[in-house]
Design a protein around this motif. Structure first.
Motif, PDB file in Angstrom:
ATOM      1  N   VAL A  39       0.838  -1.197   0.000  1.00 44.78           N
ATOM      2  CA  VAL A  39       0.000   0.000   0.000  1.00 44.78           C
ATOM      3  C   VAL A  39       0.873   1.247   0.000  1.00 44.78           C
ATOM      4  CG1 VAL A  39      -1.675   1.333   1.353  1.00 44.78           C
ATOM      5  CG2 VAL A  39      -1.956  -1.148   1.113  1.00 44.78           C
ATOM      6  N   ASP A  40       1.874   1.263   0.864  1.00 44.65           N
ATOM      7  CA  ASP A  40       2.767   2.412   0.984  1.00 44.65           C
ATOM      8  C   ASP A  40       3.501   2.671  -0.331  1.00 44.65           C
ATOM      9  OD1 ASP A  40       3.741   4.305   3.065  1.00 44.65           O
ATOM     10  OD2 ASP A  40       5.698   3.403   2.620  1.00 44.65           O
ATOM     11  N   GLN A  86       6.295  -8.339 -14.686  1.00 48.09           N
ATOM     12  CA  GLN A  86       5.544  -7.160 -14.274  1.00 48.09           C
ATOM     13  C   GLN A  86       4.479  -7.535 -13.239  1.00 48.09           C
ATOM     14  OE1 GLN A  86       6.178  -4.033 -15.497  1.00 48.09           O
ATOM     15  NE2 GLN A  86       4.551  -3.008 -14.358  1.00 48.09           N
ATOM     16  N   ALA A  87       3.853  -8.694 -13.429  1.00 49.09           N
ATOM     17  CA  ALA A  87       2.793  -9.127 -12.515  1.00 49.09           C
ATOM     18  C   ALA A  87       3.316  -9.391 -11.111  1.00 49.09           C
ATOM     19  CB  ALA A  87       2.110 -10.377 -13.063  1.00 49.09           C
ATOM     20  N   HIS A  88       4.609  -9.729 -10.991  1.00 54.69           N
ATOM     21  CA  HIS A  88       5.181 -10.036  -9.679  1.00 54.69           C
ATOM     22  C   HIS A  88       5.948  -8.852  -9.088  1.00 54.69           C
ATOM     23  CE1 HIS A  88       4.426 -14.198 -11.071  1.00 54.69           C
ATOM     24  NE2 HIS A  88       4.267 -14.436  -9.785  1.00 54.69           N
ATOM     25  N   SER A  89       6.006  -7.750  -9.812  1.00 50.71           N
ATOM     26  CA  SER A  89       6.655  -6.561  -9.271  1.00 50.71           C
ATOM     27  C   SER A  89       5.650  -5.747  -8.471  1.00 50.71           C
ATOM     28  CB  SER A  89       7.231  -5.706 -10.401  1.00 50.71           C
ATOM     29  OG  SER A  89       6.197  -4.984 -11.057  1.00 50.71           O
ATOM     30  N   LEU A  90       6.133  -4.781  -7.732  1.00 51.42           N
ATOM     31  CA  LEU A  90       5.249  -3.915  -6.953  1.00 51.42           C
ATOM     32  C   LEU A  90       4.705  -2.759  -7.773  1.00 51.42           C
ATOM     33  CD1 LEU A  90       7.340  -3.621  -3.665  1.00 51.42           C
ATOM     34  CD2 LEU A  90       5.711  -5.383  -4.334  1.00 51.42           C
ATOM     35  N   LEU A  91       5.153  -2.651  -9.005  1.00 50.62           N
ATOM     36  CA  LEU A  91       4.835  -1.500  -9.833  1.00 50.62           C
ATOM     37  C   LEU A  91       3.400  -1.532 -10.319  1.00 50.62           C
ATOM     38  CD1 LEU A  91       8.067  -1.666 -12.001  1.00 50.62           C
ATOM     39  CD2 LEU A  91       7.660  -0.095 -10.093  1.00 50.62           C
ATOM     40  N   GLY A  92       2.785  -0.356 -10.346  1.00 56.68           N
ATOM     41  CA  GLY A  92       1.518  -0.196 -11.032  1.00 56.68           C
ATOM     42  C   GLY A  92       1.830   0.346 -12.410  1.00 56.68           C
ATOM     43  N   PHE A  93       1.930   1.684 -12.511  1.00 58.07           N
ATOM     44  CA  PHE A  93       2.414   2.299 -13.742  1.00 58.07           C
ATOM     45  C   PHE A  93       3.912   2.069 -13.863  1.00 58.07           C
ATOM     46  CE2 PHE A  93       4.713   5.997 -15.435  1.00 58.07           C
ATOM     47  CZ  PHE A  93       4.309   5.920 -16.770  1.00 58.07           C
ATOM     48  N   LYS A  98      -2.109   6.315  -5.924  1.00 62.93           N
ATOM     49  CA  LYS A  98      -3.474   5.820  -5.770  1.00 62.93           C
ATOM     50  C   LYS A  98      -3.446   4.298  -5.702  1.00 62.93           C
ATOM     51  CE  LYS A  98      -4.087   5.693 -10.780  1.00 62.93           C
ATOM     52  NZ  LYS A  98      -4.845   6.186 -11.958  1.00 62.93           N
ATOM     53  N   LEU A  99      -4.505   3.713  -5.133  1.00 66.20           N
ATOM     54  CA  LEU A  99      -4.740   2.273  -5.183  1.00 66.20           C
ATOM     55  C   LEU A  99      -6.148   2.009  -4.716  1.00 66.20           C
ATOM     56  CD1 LEU A  99      -3.260   0.032  -2.374  1.00 66.20           C
ATOM     57  CD2 LEU A  99      -3.843   2.423  -1.993  1.00 66.20           C
ATOM     58  N   ASN A 100      -6.630   0.806  -4.988  1.00 67.43           N
ATOM     59  CA  ASN A 100      -7.928   0.397  -4.452  1.00 67.43           C
ATOM     60  C   ASN A 100      -7.806  -1.017  -3.897  1.00 67.43           C
ATOM     61  OD1 ASN A 100      -8.032  -1.346  -6.677  1.00 67.43           O
ATOM     62  ND2 ASN A 100      -9.322   0.059  -7.867  1.00 67.43           N
ATOM     63  N   ARG A 101      -8.907  -1.509  -3.360  1.00 65.43           N
ATOM     64  CA  ARG A 101      -8.881  -2.844  -2.769  1.00 65.43           C
ATOM     65  C   ARG A 101      -8.536  -3.907  -3.803  1.00 65.43           C
ATOM     66  NH1 ARG A 101     -14.696  -3.018  -0.061  1.00 65.43           N
ATOM     67  NH2 ARG A 101     -15.130  -2.238  -2.171  1.00 65.43           N
ATOM     68  N   GLY A 102      -8.970  -3.682  -5.055  1.00 63.77           N
ATOM     69  CA  GLY A 102      -8.699  -4.649  -6.113  1.00 63.77           C
ATOM     70  C   GLY A 102      -7.223  -4.862  -6.365  1.00 63.77           C
ATOM     71  N   GLY A 161     -15.283   9.795  -6.591  1.00 64.37           N
ATOM     72  CA  GLY A 161     -15.455   9.827  -8.029  1.00 64.37           C
ATOM     73  C   GLY A 161     -14.755   8.680  -8.730  1.00 64.37           C
ATOM     74  N   SER A 162     -13.503   8.422  -8.351  1.00 64.71           N
ATOM     75  CA  SER A 162     -12.718   7.346  -8.981  1.00 64.71           C
ATOM     76  C   SER A 162     -12.794   6.039  -8.204  1.00 64.71           C
ATOM     77  CB  SER A 162     -11.258   7.768  -9.095  1.00 64.71           C
ATOM     78  OG  SER A 162     -10.695   7.985  -7.801  1.00 64.71           O
ATOM     79  N   ARG A 163     -13.403   6.112  -6.999  1.00 67.48           N
ATOM     80  CA  ARG A 163     -13.455   4.952  -6.112  1.00 67.48           C
ATOM     81  C   ARG A 163     -12.043   4.408  -5.825  1.00 67.48           C
ATOM     82  NH1 ARG A 163     -18.752   1.442  -8.192  1.00 67.48           N
ATOM     83  NH2 ARG A 163     -20.261   3.142  -7.904  1.00 67.48           N
ATOM     84  N   MET A 164     -11.151   5.330  -5.577  1.00 67.16           N
ATOM     85  CA  MET A 164      -9.758   4.990  -5.300  1.00 67.16           C
ATOM     86  C   MET A 164      -9.311   5.692  -4.024  1.00 67.16           C
ATOM     87  SD  MET A 164      -8.615   3.188  -8.040  1.00 67.16           S
ATOM     88  CE  MET A 164      -6.851   3.436  -8.148  1.00 67.16           C
ATOM     89  N   TYR A 165      -8.368   5.075  -3.343  1.00 66.87           N
ATOM     90  CA  TYR A 165      -7.660   5.756  -2.272  1.00 66.87           C
ATOM     91  C   TYR A 165      -6.489   6.498  -2.917  1.00 66.87           C
ATOM     92  CZ  TYR A 165     -10.334   3.087   1.129  1.00 66.87           C
ATOM     93  OH  TYR A 165     -11.351   2.563   1.876  1.00 66.87           O
ATOM     94  N   VAL A 166      -6.362   7.765  -2.615  1.00 61.81           N
ATOM     95  CA  VAL A 166      -5.337   8.593  -3.247  1.00 61.81           C
ATOM     96  C   VAL A 166      -4.405   9.163  -2.183  1.00 61.81           C
ATOM     97  CG1 VAL A 166      -6.805   9.174  -5.217  1.00 61.81           C
ATOM     98  CG2 VAL A 166      -6.821  10.649  -3.187  1.00 61.81           C
ATOM     99  N   ALA A 167      -3.155   9.371  -2.581  1.00 64.04           N
ATOM    100  CA  ALA A 167      -2.177   9.962  -1.668  1.00 64.04           C
ATOM    101  C   ALA A 167      -2.494  11.437  -1.473  1.00 64.04           C
ATOM    102  CB  ALA A 167      -0.775   9.794  -2.239  1.00 64.04           C
ATOM    103  N   THR A 168      -2.415  11.901  -0.271  1.00 63.96           N
ATOM    104  CA  THR A 168      -2.661  13.306   0.026  1.00 63.96           C
ATOM    105  C   THR A 168      -1.420  14.132  -0.328  1.00 63.96           C
ATOM    106  OG1 THR A 168      -1.825  13.099   2.283  1.00 63.96           O
ATOM    107  CG2 THR A 168      -4.175  12.645   1.927  1.00 63.96           C
ATOM    108  N   PRO A 169      -1.574  15.452  -0.471  1.00 63.61           N
ATOM    109  CA  PRO A 169      -0.397  16.303  -0.742  1.00 63.61           C
ATOM    110  C   PRO A 169       0.666  16.197   0.342  1.00 63.61           C
ATOM    111  CG  PRO A 169      -2.431  17.498  -1.207  1.00 63.61           C
ATOM    112  CD  PRO A 169      -2.838  16.211  -0.535  1.00 63.61           C
TER     113      PRO A 169
END
Length: 312
Positions: free
Chosen positions: A40-41, A122-129, A49-53, A86-94
């Motif tokens: 998560v961090d 890629q599937a086993h890395s921590l990376l999203g983008f 950003k991230l979501n439960r999915g 709106g995006s149904r995502m948890y987003v990092a605050t400023p």
């Protein structure tokens, strides 16, 4: 690539950036949850950003468990994220500040490099983008599993083993008995550090040049404690090359993380030759022709321990 799989081992307990009183904040209850909180961090740091999915897909957990993990992270660092309906995502605050060392720049770049080189998918890395990335190609240095396994076993059992080794100094391979005690990497190749019973001394053997190994090892009377060069630590003080301009020196100081124009680098004496080579120095500690970034400030003090390169 040592830091690639930082989530495979527990990081130091997190400390909430919101308050020095965070030592009383709830902690992860299990090692597996600790890994998920690090995930998560990391995602909040680099994807913002991230979501439960994301947790469900990466760890194969249930949606309720993912919700519980995000709630636990919120308890640790309530100022780090907010929910965007709106995006149904948890987003990092400023004001987001990572609470785990595994979210740092070095770990992020290690993940990128590992995926680019095919060490992990890629599937086993921590990376999203993942931004486009390329690395300098290097020839693949082949190491046979059937060669490495007996070496590791001999190290574990403090054994002596027979090998056929092709040295660059000789036209034909030679049979030797060695007592291995460690592995080393010079940035390109893996070496086994071992006592050579033929040469009666501790040597480096390039693992890829070991053509044959004896399957069974026997007990060795050689103690790795006697490998003085392996256990001795050498400190090298690096400074910008004196021919650089003031602006160029500032760039080198920033690049190498120098403080007051210098940085110290420590390595085992047995690896000093490879360290010098990787930094653009010859075996006498002088910059190779055309290299104008660094010099060794304490070269005179290092002269007694400078390597005398030779083949095993």
């Amino acid at each position: 690539l040592v830091t690639i799989l930082t989530l495979m081992t527990p990081s130091p307990s997190p400390r909430s950036p919101a308050s020095d009183a965070a030592s009383s904040a709830p902690k992860a209850t299990t090692w597996s949850q600790e890994r998920r909180l690090q995930f998560v961090d990391f995602r909040l740091q680099w994807d913002r950003k991230l979501n439960r999915g994301d947790l469900v897909a990466f760890f194969g957990i249930s949606v309720p468990q993912a919700s519980a993990d995000i709630a636990q992270y919120l308890a640790l660092a309530p100022e780090n994220l907010s929910y965007d309906r709106g995006s149904r995502m948890y987003v990092a605050t400023p004001s987001f500040k990572p609470i785990y060392p595994s979210s740092g720049a070095r770990q992020y770049l290690a993940q990128l490099l590992a995926t680019e080189r095919g060490v992990i998918t890629q599937a086993h890395s921590l990376l999203g983008f993942s931004p486009d990335i390329a690395s300098v190609p290097r020839p693949s240095r082949h190491i046979d599993t059937h060669t490495l396994l007996p070496i590791v076993r001999a190290i574990a059992e403090r054994g002596m083993m027979e090998v056929s080794y092709q040295s660059i100094a000789r036209d034909e391979p030679r049979e030797r008995q060695i007592s291995p005690h460690a592995l080393g990497h010079d940035g390109l190749r893996w070496h086994v550090r071992a006592y050579c019973h033929l040469r009666e001394g501790f040597r480096d053997f390039v693992v890829g040049r070991i053509l044959r190994v004896g399957v069974d090892s026997v007990a060795s009377n050689i103690s790795s404690a006697n490998d003085a060069e392996w256990h001795e630590e050498v400190e090298m003080v690096l400074t910008p090359h004196p021919e650089l301009s003031a602006s160029q020196r500032s760039g080198v100081e920033a690049d190498f993380g120098m403080t007051r124009g210098r940085v110290s680098l420590k390595c085992r004496r047995a690896l000093l030759y490879y360290t010098l080579r990787s930094l653009g120095f010859d075996s006498a500690g002088r910059p190779h022709k055309g290299e104008r970034q660094l010099v060794i400030a304490n070269l005179d003090a290092l002269k007694p321990v400078l390597p005398k390169p030779g083949q095993a």
